[in-house]
Design a protein around this motif. Structure first.
Motif, PDB file in Angstrom:
ATOM      1  N   PHE A   6       0.857  -1.184   0.000  1.00 29.29           N
ATOM      2  CA  PHE A   6       0.000   0.000   0.000  1.00 29.29           C
ATOM      3  C   PHE A   6       0.894   1.235   0.000  1.00 29.29           C
ATOM      4  CE2 PHE A   6      -3.472  -2.395   2.604  1.00 29.29           C
ATOM      5  CZ  PHE A   6      -3.731  -3.200   1.514  1.00 29.29           C
ATOM      6  N   TYR A  54      -1.503  -1.133  -4.207  1.00 26.64           N
ATOM      7  CA  TYR A  54      -2.583  -0.153  -4.081  1.00 26.64           C
ATOM      8  C   TYR A  54      -1.966   1.195  -3.756  1.00 26.64           C
ATOM      9  CZ  TYR A  54      -6.678   2.354  -2.364  1.00 26.64           C
ATOM     10  OH  TYR A  54      -7.665   3.289  -2.176  1.00 26.64           O
ATOM     11  N   HIS A  98      -3.826  -1.109  -8.443  1.00 25.60           N
ATOM     12  CA  HIS A  98      -5.067  -0.366  -8.176  1.00 25.60           C
ATOM     13  C   HIS A  98      -4.677   1.033  -7.713  1.00 25.60           C
ATOM     14  CE1 HIS A  98      -8.951  -0.022  -5.521  1.00 25.60           C
ATOM     15  NE2 HIS A  98      -8.912   0.869  -6.500  1.00 25.60           N
ATOM     16  N   PHE A 154     -11.439   1.503  -1.757  1.00 23.88           N
ATOM     17  CA  PHE A 154     -10.651   0.455  -1.113  1.00 23.88           C
ATOM     18  C   PHE A 154     -11.316  -0.910  -1.213  1.00 23.88           C
ATOM     19  CE2 PHE A 154      -8.586  -1.576   2.668  1.00 23.88           C
ATOM     20  CZ  PHE A 154      -7.273  -1.449   2.229  1.00 23.88           C
ATOM     21  N   THR A 157      -9.425  -3.195  -3.563  1.00 24.61           N
ATOM     22  CA  THR A 157      -8.210  -3.818  -3.040  1.00 24.61           C
ATOM     23  C   THR A 157      -8.547  -4.946  -2.075  1.00 24.61           C
ATOM     24  OG1 THR A 157      -6.692  -1.977  -3.401  1.00 24.61           O
ATOM     25  CG2 THR A 157      -6.244  -3.377  -1.501  1.00 24.61           C
TER      26      THR A 157
END
Length: 244
Positions: A6, A54, A98, A154, A157
């Protein structure tokens, strides 16, 4: 097991959605680049050891930026607004990427999808949070909403972390937007009508690659669902926001 990264920068207003995303990321099996650690160098090398990436940050048609607006993923192209991007790419083959970032689905996402990666993102300008006079990170009240947009995005993800495909991630994100659109349509706060309209705009900008036309949901049912989503989203965008 897939390894996730992330990327959470905190400059140029990105700290507002990141506040919510950090809360949503608690207890998840993922490595996090936060604040100054979310720079272009760390992202570049982070791609090598992770399968799911992400990221949230500012972007344009050919670039995704991180802390202090450093270019983290970029491909050679000139956007309609005149921005010229160089090529700066980490290892993308086999990655699910993403991005919660404006316009990156217009060209960058297509490029990634055509060159061995899978992409979920947006092909228009999007909203990461909204407010009337002031805002507070991680707060949803009558003057600001800094939670709904990050929460909706989110969901994609989370689907990837649960083993889903990029199409599953698209569906999960789309459906979370719809859930929140319906919820805020029933609220009577001053900010609610704007939240509904902006959630709808984000929802309509959502794209995945390899191409939306070449990746199917699931045969005939998938085609029907795509048509239904297109019709209902268009109608919703034209209708006035309900007020209680």
């Amino acid at each position: 097991m897939a390894k996730a990264l992330f990327v959470y920068p905190t400059t140029y207003g990105i700290d507002v959605p990141v506040c919510t995303l950090m809360k949503l990321s608690q207890k998840l099996d993922a490595d996090i680049l936060y604040g100054d650690d979310a720079d272009a160098t760390n992202v570049y090398y982070g791609f090598q050891n992770h399968d799911i990436i992400y990221g949230v940050g500012h972007g344009d048609c050919c670039v995704f930026t991180v802390q202090n607006l450093q270019d983290a993923i970029s491909v050679s192209h000139t956007c309609s607004d005149g921005l010229q991007c160089p090529t700066f790419l980490p290892q993308i083959s086999g990655k699910k990427i993403h991005l919660f970032s404006c316009l990156t689905g217009e060209y960058l996402g297509k490029y990634l999808g055509d060159n061995g990666a899978e992409f979920l993102g947006y092909n228009e300008l999007i909203t990461l949070s909204t407010w009337i006079n002031t805002y507070k990170p991680c707060v949803d009240d009558d003057q600001s909403n800094t939670t709904a947009f990050a929460t909706a995005d989110f969901a994609g993800t989370l689907a990837l972390l649960n083993g889903g495909s990029i199409v599953d991630a698209y569906n999960a994100t789309y459906e979370k937007y719809q859930e929140l659109i319906e919820y805020y349509s029933k609220q009577s706060t001053p900010i609610a009508p704007a939240v509904v309209r902006l959630l709808k705009a984000n929802q309509l900008s959502l794209v995945y690659y390899p191409g939306m036309k070449t990746v199917q949901r699931a045969g005939t049912l998938g085609t029907i669902m795509d048509v239904i989503h297109s019709i209902t989203s268009t109608l919703s965008a034209l209708l006035p926001v309900p007020r209680d």
